[in-house]
Scaffold this motif. Structure first.
Motif, PDB file in Angstrom:
ATOM      1  N   LYS A 182       0.822  -1.218   0.000  1.00 41.00           N
ATOM      2  CA  LYS A 182       0.000   0.000   0.000  1.00 41.00           C
ATOM      3  C   LYS A 182       0.854   1.267   0.000  1.00 41.00           C
ATOM      4  O   LYS A 182       0.356   2.348  -0.295  1.00 41.00           O
ATOM      5  CB  LYS A 182      -0.916   0.013   1.225  1.00 41.00           C
ATOM      6  N   GLY A 183       2.148   1.110   0.323  1.00 36.92           N
ATOM      7  CA  GLY A 183       2.966   2.297   0.525  1.00 36.92           C
ATOM      8  C   GLY A 183       3.635   2.871  -0.697  1.00 36.92           C
ATOM      9  O   GLY A 183       4.292   3.910  -0.601  1.00 36.92           O
ATOM     10  N   GLY A 184       3.529   2.240  -1.865  1.00 28.75           N
ATOM     11  CA  GLY A 184       4.191   2.772  -3.049  1.00 28.75           C
ATOM     12  C   GLY A 184       3.805   2.007  -4.294  1.00 28.75           C
ATOM     13  O   GLY A 184       3.144   0.969  -4.234  1.00 28.75           O
ATOM     14  N   LYS A 185       4.233   2.523  -5.425  1.00 30.52           N
ATOM     15  CA  LYS A 185       3.872   1.938  -6.712  1.00 30.52           C
ATOM     16  C   LYS A 185       4.937   0.953  -7.184  1.00 30.52           C
ATOM     17  O   LYS A 185       6.105   1.063  -6.852  1.00 30.52           O
ATOM     18  CB  LYS A 185       3.674   3.042  -7.744  1.00 30.52           C
ATOM     19  N   VAL A 186       4.492   0.015  -8.012  1.00 28.98           N
ATOM     20  CA  VAL A 186       5.370  -1.004  -8.561  1.00 28.98           C
ATOM     21  C   VAL A 186       5.522  -0.755 -10.064  1.00 28.98           C
ATOM     22  O   VAL A 186       4.533  -0.766 -10.806  1.00 28.98           O
ATOM     23  CB  VAL A 186       4.825  -2.416  -8.313  1.00 28.98           C
ATOM     24  N   PHE A 187       6.772  -0.532 -10.485  1.00 29.59           N
ATOM     25  CA  PHE A 187       7.078  -0.317 -11.896  1.00 29.59           C
ATOM     26  C   PHE A 187       7.848  -1.513 -12.421  1.00 29.59           C
ATOM     27  O   PHE A 187       8.736  -2.037 -11.756  1.00 29.59           O
ATOM     28  CB  PHE A 187       7.918   0.953 -12.077  1.00 29.59           C
ATOM     29  N   THR A 188       7.524  -1.929 -13.634  1.00 32.99           N
ATOM     30  CA  THR A 188       8.218  -3.053 -14.237  1.00 32.99           C
ATOM     31  C   THR A 188       9.466  -2.592 -14.982  1.00 32.99           C
ATOM     32  O   THR A 188       9.480  -1.535 -15.605  1.00 32.99           O
ATOM     33  CB  THR A 188       7.308  -3.838 -15.200  1.00 32.99           C
ATOM     34  N   ALA A 189      10.507  -3.419 -14.896  1.00 36.26           N
ATOM     35  CA  ALA A 189      11.685  -3.261 -15.748  1.00 36.26           C
ATOM     36  C   ALA A 189      12.047  -4.611 -16.350  1.00 36.26           C
ATOM     37  O   ALA A 189      13.202  -4.894 -16.632  1.00 36.26           O
ATOM     38  CB  ALA A 189      12.847  -2.689 -14.954  1.00 36.26           C
ATOM     39  N   VAL A 190      11.037  -5.440 -16.549  1.00 36.89           N
ATOM     40  CA  VAL A 190      11.209  -6.739 -17.207  1.00 36.89           C
ATOM     41  C   VAL A 190      10.897  -6.512 -18.680  1.00 36.89           C
ATOM     42  O   VAL A 190       9.752  -6.649 -19.122  1.00 36.89           O
ATOM     43  CB  VAL A 190      10.297  -7.807 -16.583  1.00 36.89           C
ATOM     44  N   ASP A 191      11.916  -6.136 -19.449  1.00 34.29           N
ATOM     45  CA  ASP A 191      11.696  -5.583 -20.790  1.00 34.29           C
ATOM     46  C   ASP A 191      10.979  -6.518 -21.745  1.00 34.29           C
ATOM     47  O   ASP A 191      10.201  -6.063 -22.594  1.00 34.29           O
ATOM     48  CB  ASP A 191      13.033  -5.173 -21.398  1.00 34.29           C
ATOM     49  N   ASP A 192      11.231  -7.809 -21.649  1.00 36.13           N
ATOM     50  CA  ASP A 192      10.580  -8.713 -22.595  1.00 36.13           C
ATOM     51  C   ASP A 192       9.159  -9.066 -22.170  1.00 36.13           C
ATOM     52  O   ASP A 192       8.461  -9.777 -22.905  1.00 36.13           O
ATOM     53  CB  ASP A 192      11.409  -9.986 -22.796  1.00 36.13           C
ATOM     54  N   LEU A 193       8.719  -8.545 -21.024  1.00 38.86           N
ATOM     55  CA  LEU A 193       7.385  -8.870 -20.516  1.00 38.86           C
ATOM     56  C   LEU A 193       6.662  -7.619 -20.018  1.00 38.86           C
ATOM     57  O   LEU A 193       5.915  -7.668 -19.033  1.00 38.86           O
ATOM     58  CB  LEU A 193       7.494  -9.916 -19.403  1.00 38.86           C
ATOM     59  N   LEU A 194       6.851  -6.507 -20.685  1.00 41.15           N
ATOM     60  CA  LEU A 194       6.144  -5.282 -20.287  1.00 41.15           C
ATOM     61  C   LEU A 194       4.630  -5.476 -20.371  1.00 41.15           C
ATOM     62  O   LEU A 194       3.895  -5.085 -19.459  1.00 41.15           O
ATOM     63  CB  LEU A 194       6.581  -4.115 -21.172  1.00 41.15           C
ATOM     64  N   TYR A 195       4.183  -6.063 -21.459  1.00 40.58           N
ATOM     65  CA  TYR A 195       2.735  -6.236 -21.663  1.00 40.58           C
ATOM     66  C   TYR A 195       2.090  -7.060 -20.544  1.00 40.58           C
ATOM     67  O   TYR A 195       1.147  -6.577 -19.885  1.00 40.58           O
ATOM     68  CB  TYR A 195       2.514  -6.855 -23.041  1.00 40.58           C
ATOM     69  N   PRO A 196       2.564  -8.282 -20.247  1.00 41.39           N
ATOM     70  CA  PRO A 196       1.948  -9.000 -19.128  1.00 41.39           C
ATOM     71  C   PRO A 196       2.168  -8.322 -17.786  1.00 41.39           C
ATOM     72  O   PRO A 196       1.347  -8.477 -16.872  1.00 41.39           O
ATOM     73  CB  PRO A 196       2.599 -10.388 -19.171  1.00 41.39           C
ATOM     74  N   SER A 197       3.255  -7.555 -17.645  1.00 42.13           N
ATOM     75  CA  SER A 197       3.464  -6.815 -16.393  1.00 42.13           C
ATOM     76  C   SER A 197       2.315  -5.852 -16.139  1.00 42.13           C
ATOM     77  O   SER A 197       1.826  -5.723 -15.013  1.00 42.13           O
ATOM     78  CB  SER A 197       4.780  -6.026 -16.448  1.00 42.13           C
ATOM     79  N   TYR A 198       1.883  -5.160 -17.182  1.00 39.02           N
ATOM     80  CA  TYR A 198       0.769  -4.215 -17.034  1.00 39.02           C
ATOM     81  C   TYR A 198      -0.518  -4.959 -16.681  1.00 39.02           C
ATOM     82  O   TYR A 198      -1.307  -4.502 -15.848  1.00 39.02           O
ATOM     83  CB  TYR A 198       0.557  -3.427 -18.323  1.00 39.02           C
ATOM     84  N   LEU A 199      -0.718  -6.117 -17.305  1.00 36.27           N
ATOM     85  CA  LEU A 199      -1.937  -6.882 -17.024  1.00 36.27           C
ATOM     86  C   LEU A 199      -1.946  -7.393 -15.591  1.00 36.27           C
ATOM     87  O   LEU A 199      -3.018  -7.531 -14.978  1.00 36.27           O
ATOM     88  CB  LEU A 199      -2.056  -8.056 -17.996  1.00 36.27           C
ATOM     89  N   LEU A 200      -0.752  -7.669 -15.041  1.00 35.98           N
ATOM     90  CA  LEU A 200      -0.663  -8.112 -13.652  1.00 35.98           C
ATOM     91  C   LEU A 200      -0.855  -6.968 -12.663  1.00 35.98           C
ATOM     92  O   LEU A 200      -1.051  -7.211 -11.476  1.00 35.98           O
ATOM     93  CB  LEU A 200       0.701  -8.768 -13.400  1.00 35.98           C
ATOM     94  N   GLY A 201      -0.774  -5.731 -13.146  1.00 30.32           N
ATOM     95  CA  GLY A 201      -1.023  -4.599 -12.270  1.00 30.32           C
ATOM     96  C   GLY A 201       0.100  -3.612 -12.107  1.00 30.32           C
ATOM     97  O   GLY A 201      -0.013  -2.676 -11.302  1.00 30.32           O
ATOM     98  N   ALA A 202       1.208  -3.795 -12.835  1.00 34.51           N
ATOM     99  CA  ALA A 202       2.292  -2.810 -12.760  1.00 34.51           C
ATOM    100  C   ALA A 202       1.761  -1.432 -13.161  1.00 34.51           C
ATOM    101  O   ALA A 202       0.994  -1.308 -14.120  1.00 34.51           O
ATOM    102  CB  ALA A 202       3.449  -3.213 -13.665  1.00 34.51           C
ATOM    103  N   GLN A 203       2.181  -0.427 -12.419  1.00 33.67           N
ATOM    104  CA  GLN A 203       1.627   0.918 -12.606  1.00 33.67           C
ATOM    105  C   GLN A 203       2.449   1.780 -13.552  1.00 33.67           C
ATOM    106  O   GLN A 203       2.263   2.991 -13.642  1.00 33.67           O
ATOM    107  CB  GLN A 203       1.482   1.581 -11.236  1.00 33.67           C
ATOM    108  N   GLY A 204       3.330   1.125 -14.277  1.00 37.21           N
ATOM    109  CA  GLY A 204       4.150   1.802 -15.259  1.00 37.21           C
ATOM    110  C   GLY A 204       5.421   1.026 -15.475  1.00 37.21           C
ATOM    111  O   GLY A 204       5.592  -0.095 -14.973  1.00 37.21           O
TER     112      GLY A 204
END
Length: 297
Positions: A182-204
Motif C-alpha cells: 500500500k505504501g508505493g507503486k510497482v514499476f516493471t523493468a522486465v523488458d521482454d514482458l512489459l505487456y503481461p506486467s501491465y496486465l498483472l497490475g504494474a503501474q508503469g
C-alpha cells in the motif's frame, strides 16, 4: 503537489563526448525528444545512463539538464548506484539540490547483501537524510531484495514511493504485485514482458526498451489502459526483438547505436564498455526495421 509517478518513464542514456565528458547538448535533445512524444516521466543516471560509472559532478550535471529541460512538465527521477549508505547519501544530497523529483537507489552492488532489517534501515536513512522521495531499484542479481522485504520498505517508510522491479524476472514482479504493498507503486523493468506486467497490475515501466522505442511503448501503454489487448500484444511482438537486440553486457552502447540509426545523438560510450560489433549493429537494424521504426542512418 503530490508526486505522481506512473506510466512510461524512459531511463535515458548519458551521452558522452569522445574524451568521456558528459555531452549535455546531446542530452538536452534526448530529453526534448521524449517530452515531445508525451512520456509520463524521465529517469537519468540509472543503468541505461551508466550511473555506476558516473562521478558525483557528472551525475549532478546530467540531473540539472533533465530538470531544466523538463521544467515541471513531468517528474524527473535520478539514479544512484553506489556501494555504501554514506556514498548514496552524498550523491543524493548533491543531486537533490538540482530539483529532481525522486531518487532511484539500488542496494549495494559489490558482493555483499545486507539482511532484511539492515536493508529497511538503509532505505530509511537515505530517505530521511536526503529529504527526497525514493524509488527502490531492485536490479542487482546477487543482492536481490525479496518481494516481502520490498513490500516492507514501501509500507514502513513514507518517503519510499515506489520500486523499479528488474531482477528476478516476472516471478519476482508477480510476487510483489500479489502482495500489493500500500505504501508505493510497482514499476516493471522486465523488458521482454512489459505487456503481461501491465496486465498483472504494474503501474508503469522504467526500462531500457522505453528509451529505444518510446513511441511504441507509449502506444502499448495507452492500448492497455483502454483495454485494446490485441493492439498491445501486437506491439509486444514488435518490441521483443528490439529488446533481444539491445540486451547484453554492452547494452548502453548498443542502445546508443540504435538511437544513432534513428538520427538521435546518444553520444559515445564509456571505457571499458565493448564497442558494438558489425553483427550486433545488423541485428539492431533488422529489429528496428521489423518494428516499423523510422531509420535515417
Amino acid at each position: 503537489m503530490a508526486l505522481d509517478l506512473h506510466g512510461i518513464i524512459p531511463p535515458l542514456v548519458s551521452p558522452f563526448t569522445a574524451d568521456e565528458e558528459p555531452d549535455l547538448e546531446a542530452l538536452r535533445s534526448e530529453v526534448r525528444y521524449h517530452l515531445d512524444l508525451g512520456v509520463h516521466g524521465l529517469c537519468v543516471t540509472g543503468s541505461t545512463g551508466d550511473g555506476q560509472m558516473l562521478s558525483i559532478e557528472d551525475s549532478v550535471a546530467i540531473a540539472e539538464v533533465a530538470v531544466q529541460e523538463s521544467a515541471g512538465r513531468v517528474p524527473v527521477v535520478a539514479g544512484i548506484i553506489r556501494d555504501s549508505t554514506k556514498d548514496v547519501i552524498r550523491y543524493g544530497k548533491a543531486i537533490a539540490a538540482t530539483g529532481v523529483d525522486a531518487l532511484q537507489v539500488t542496494p549495494v552492488h559489490y558482493l555483499f547483501q545486507p539482511d532484511e532489517d539492515t536493508t529497511v534501515e538503509y532505505y530509511r536513512r537515505i530517505a530521511d537524510e536526503t529529504g527526497v522521495p525514493i524509488v527502490i531499484y531492485n536490479v542487482i542479481p546477487y543482492a536481490l531484495i525479496p518481494a516481502t522485504t520490498v513490500a516492507r520498505v514501501l509500507n514502513e517508510i513514507p518517503n519510499v514511493v515506489g520500486v523499479k522491479q528488474s531482477g528476478g524476472n516476472i516471478h519476482q514482479l508477480a510476487d510483489l504485485l500479489h502482495i500489493a504493498p500500500k505504501g508505493g507503486k510497482v514499476f516493471t523493468a522486465v523488458d521482454d514482458l512489459l505487456y503481461p506486467s501491465y496486465l498483472l497490475g504494474a503501474q508503469g515501466a522504467i526500462s531500457a526498451t522505453l528509451t529505444v522505442v518510446p513511441e511504441l511503448c507509449l502506444r502499448q501503454w495507452d492500448a492497455v489502459q483502454r483495454g485494446d489487448l490485441a493492439t498491445a500484444l501486437d506491439l509486444h511482438n514488435k518490441q521483443l526483438p528490439v529488446w533481444r537486440a539491445i540486451d547484453g553486457p554492452n547494452m548502453t552502447v548498443r542502445i546508443k547505436a540504435a538511437l544513432a540509426m534513428q538520427g538521435r545523438n546518444g553520444g559515445c560510450g564509456l571505457s571499458p564498455l565493448t564497442p558494438v560489433s558489425d553483427a550486433e549493429r545488423a541485428t539492431l537494424r533488422a529489429a528496428l526495421e521489423a518494428a516499423d521504426v523510422k531509420l535515417i542512418a
